[in-house]
Design an enzyme around this catalytic site. Structure first.
Site, mmCIF file in Angstrom:
data_model
loop_
_atom_site.group_PDB
_atom_site.id
_atom_site.type_symbol
_atom_site.label_atom_id
_atom_site.label_comp_id
_atom_site.label_asym_id
_atom_site.label_seq_id
_atom_site.Cartn_x
_atom_site.Cartn_y
_atom_site.Cartn_z
ATOM 1 N N MET A 1 7.654 99.046 42.309
ATOM 2 C CA MET A 1 7.153 97.691 42.143
ATOM 3 C C MET A 1 6.474 97.259 43.451
ATOM 4 S SD MET A 1 10.017 95.807 39.833
ATOM 5 C CE MET A 1 8.916 94.430 39.488
ATOM 6 N N GLN B 1 6.097 102.791 31.373
ATOM 7 C CA GLN B 1 7.504 103.231 31.385
ATOM 8 C C GLN B 1 8.309 102.614 30.249
ATOM 9 O OE1 GLN B 1 6.249 101.065 33.633
ATOM 10 N NE2 GLN B 1 7.616 99.306 33.706
ATOM 11 N N GLU C 1 2.409 99.215 32.330
ATOM 12 C CA GLU C 1 3.863 99.229 32.106
ATOM 13 C C GLU C 1 4.264 100.356 31.146
ATOM 14 O OE1 GLU C 1 5.724 97.269 33.851
ATOM 15 O OE2 GLU C 1 4.788 95.308 34.105
ATOM 16 N N CYS D 1 12.436 97.286 56.584
ATOM 17 C CA CYS D 1 12.072 97.963 57.834
ATOM 18 C C CYS D 1 10.575 98.187 58.008
ATOM 19 C CB CYS D 1 12.805 99.301 57.925
ATOM 20 S SG CYS D 1 12.149 100.528 56.782
ATOM 21 N N SER E 1 3.614 98.047 44.499
ATOM 22 C CA SER E 1 2.795 99.084 45.124
ATOM 23 C C SER E 1 1.321 98.957 44.739
ATOM 24 C CB SER E 1 3.316 100.481 44.738
ATOM 25 O OG SER E 1 3.216 100.687 43.344
ATOM 26 N N GLY E 2 0.995 98.000 43.872
ATOM 27 C CA GLY E 2 -0.417 97.773 43.541
ATOM 28 C C GLY E 2 -0.919 98.574 42.353
ATOM 29 N N LYS E 3 -0.006 99.004 41.468
ATOM 30 C CA LYS E 3 -0.412 99.810 40.310
ATOM 31 C C LYS E 3 -1.326 99.022 39.374
ATOM 32 C CE LYS E 3 3.756 100.395 38.822
ATOM 33 N NZ LYS E 3 4.430 99.584 39.840
ATOM 34 N N GLY F 1 4.236 104.473 40.834
ATOM 35 C CA GLY F 1 4.801 104.016 42.101
ATOM 36 C C GLY F 1 5.853 102.962 41.856
ATOM 37 N N CYS G 1 16.561 102.427 53.048
ATOM 38 C CA CYS G 1 17.075 101.070 52.848
ATOM 39 C C CYS G 1 17.470 100.815 51.392
ATOM 40 C CB CYS G 1 16.033 100.036 53.283
ATOM 41 S SG CYS G 1 15.602 100.150 55.029
HETATM 42 ZN ZN ZN Z 1 13.276 100.551 54.806
#
Ligand code: ZN
Length: 186
Positions: A18, A91, A89, A148, A20-22, A16, A180
């Site tokens: 950054m 990736q 991490e 948003c 996002s709670g991984k 997911g 966004c």
């Molecule tokens: Zn947005």
């Protein structure tokens, strides 16, 4: 999650954007295994000196001890005798991490891998697409868009820097939804 039978290894991927709670989820799964008296170890890549702490820490300040790995292949030797292997991490490792995870799973170990699926340009990050493909269990988490409030799957870099790896957290990145997110201009 339905777990596979005993005496079988498998790969779980938690990915997911950054925020996002991984890492929080990785810590939760490793803690559950520790409670079940399983032998656990967590690795993270050694990237630079700012990253050399021997803990993984989530944004909610939950933390667990971890081992710094200079490369993916050393994870195999250091996982001897362990039941559950956590990798944070992911990736940042090179493609060797894919075979490392497959090897560990074949040794009947449970491998829990967390990593960013996309980089700051919105491009698949390093070995993550292949790891997601090899995963027996795959969870893709979302953050919340700071603009948003919609579900966010992009990591917006808030400073101008074209390197793929810029270490930082809320000082350098924020979560954005697809609408966004502004891909950086070269
Ligand atoms: Zn947005």
């Amino acid at each position: 999650m339905t777990l596979t039978p005993n005496n079988a290894g498998w790969i779980e991927v938690i990915c997911g954007s950054m925020f996002s709670g991984k890492t929080e989820e990785l810590i939760r799964r490793i803690r559950r295994a520790e409670i079940a008296k399983m032998k656990t170890i967590i690795f993270k890549p050694k990237i630079d000196s700012r990253y050399s702490s021997n803990h993984i820490v989530s944004h909610n300040q939950s933390k667990l001890e971890s081992v710094l790995a200079k490369n993916a292949n050393e994870i195999i030797d250091r996982s001897v005798g362990m039941d559950v292997i956590g990798i944070d991490e992911a990736q940042f490792f090179n493609d060797d991490i894919i075979n490392v995870c497959k090897t560990l799973a074949k040794q009947n170990k449970r491998v829990v891998v967390a990593g960013l699926d996309k980089d700051f340009q919105g491009i698949p990050f390093g070995p993550m697409p292949a790891l997601m493909c090899e995963a027996d269990y795959l969870d893709k988490f979302r953050a919340i868009c700071v603009k948003c409030g919609n579900p966010a799957s992009c990591s917006q870099r808030t400073i101008k820097d074209s390197k793929q790896v810029v270490i930082g957290e809320s000082d350098v990145y924020e979560a954005r939804c697809r609408n966004c997110f502004e891909a950086p201009k070269n």
